[in-house]
Design an enzyme around this catalytic site. Sequence first.
Site, PDB file in Angstrom:
ATOM      1  N   GLU A 192       4.321  -9.916  15.301  1.00 60.02           N
ATOM      2  CA  GLU A 192       3.683 -10.385  16.534  1.00 60.02           C
ATOM      3  C   GLU A 192       3.868 -11.907  16.653  1.00 60.02           C
ATOM      4  OE1 GLU A 192      -0.319  -9.133  16.662  1.00 60.02           O
ATOM      5  OE2 GLU A 192      -0.653  -9.888  18.689  1.00 60.02           O
TER       6      GLU A 192
ATOM      7  N   ARG B  79       0.824  -1.221   0.000  1.00 62.54           N
ATOM      8  CA  ARG B  79       0.000   0.000   0.000  1.00 62.54           C
ATOM      9  C   ARG B  79       0.854   1.264   0.000  1.00 62.54           C
ATOM     10  NH1 ARG B  79      -2.723  -3.647   3.065  1.00 62.54           N
ATOM     11  NH2 ARG B  79      -1.814  -2.843   4.993  1.00 62.54           N
TER      12      ARG B  79
HETATM   13  P1  AMP Z   1       4.098  -2.016  11.869  1.00 65.98           P
HETATM   14  O1  AMP Z   1       5.336  -2.667  11.350  1.00 65.98           O
HETATM   15  O2  AMP Z   1       3.522  -2.715  13.074  1.00 65.98           O
HETATM   16  O3  AMP Z   1       4.271  -0.527  12.097  1.00 65.98           O
HETATM   17  O4  AMP Z   1       2.974  -2.225  10.776  1.00 65.98           O
HETATM   18  C1  AMP Z   1       2.961  -1.447   9.652  1.00 65.98           C
HETATM   19  C2  AMP Z   1       2.568  -2.221   8.419  1.00 65.98           C
HETATM   20  O5  AMP Z   1       1.464  -3.088   8.657  1.00 65.98           O
HETATM   21  C3  AMP Z   1       2.147  -1.263   7.344  1.00 65.98           C
HETATM   22  O6  AMP Z   1       2.674  -1.726   6.115  1.00 65.98           O
HETATM   23  C4  AMP Z   1       0.638  -1.295   7.364  1.00 65.98           C
HETATM   24  O7  AMP Z   1       0.145  -1.316   6.049  1.00 65.98           O
HETATM   25  C5  AMP Z   1       0.266  -2.575   8.095  1.00 65.98           C
HETATM   26  N1  AMP Z   1      -0.670  -2.350   9.215  1.00 65.98           N
HETATM   27  C6  AMP Z   1      -0.400  -2.561  10.517  1.00 65.98           C
HETATM   28  N2  AMP Z   1      -1.479  -2.331  11.279  1.00 65.98           N
HETATM   29  C7  AMP Z   1      -2.459  -1.920  10.431  1.00 65.98           C
HETATM   30  C8  AMP Z   1      -3.817  -1.512  10.616  1.00 65.98           C
HETATM   31  N3  AMP Z   1      -4.388  -1.468  11.820  1.00 65.98           N
HETATM   32  N4  AMP Z   1      -4.522  -1.166   9.522  1.00 65.98           N
HETATM   33  C9  AMP Z   1      -3.954  -1.213   8.306  1.00 65.98           C
HETATM   34  N5  AMP Z   1      -2.686  -1.591   8.071  1.00 65.98           N
HETATM   35  C10 AMP Z   1      -1.938  -1.945   9.118  1.00 65.98           C
END
Ligand code: AMP
Length: 170
Positions: free
Chosen positions: A96, A59
């Site tokens: 996770e 995205r």
């Molecule tokens: P993080 O590494 O935990 O910061 O997760 C970021 C990645 O996961 C990004 O590429 C987001 O597109 C996706 N992502 C994580 N949580 C969400 C959420 N609640 N809604 C949409 N995309 C998410």
Amino acid sequence: MKIENFIRDISDFPKPGIQFKDITPLLLNYNALVACANQLADLVPVNTSIDKVIGVESRGFIMGAMLAERLQAGFIPVRKKGKLPHTIISKEYDLEYGSDTLEIHADAISKGEHILVHDDVLATGGTASTVCSLVEELGGVVIQCNFIIELNALKGRDHLHVPVAAVLQY
Ligand code: AMP
């Protein structure tokens, strides 16, 4: 133009307990799409030249490319394992449950180049901090990590040692 009106919450996607921020309504609307790209570009400090924008699969590719056009910068895709065809460097990071790997072409960044990292959502910060490590390994300088949406409760920005900015905070 209120960008937040074009973000849809999907409960329990992709797994129970996750409130997924769906940007596809934003992508459907030309005026919202343009306004969002403009607002992301406005987050970049004035008089800062950006050589390349990174979009994170998948995205992050959409607004990342629109941002690159606005900032008169090149565009670099950072992809999941096994998708990039040329010589890559890669970094594994913890999720996770389990782990994932992100890759970048080794010739995508020249030493000292100014890089803007873009993704749609900042959650725990694991993805963005991995991308920052890849940039630094290639000698690039991350000027900012910017996002359409920052999920404040997850404190992702605490894991990033670079400036962080987002259009929307939740
Ligand atoms: P993080 O590494 O935990 O910061 O997760 C970021 C990645 O996961 C990004 O590429 C987001 O597109 C996706 N992502 C994580 N949580 C969400 C959420 N609640 N809604 C949409 N995309 C998410």
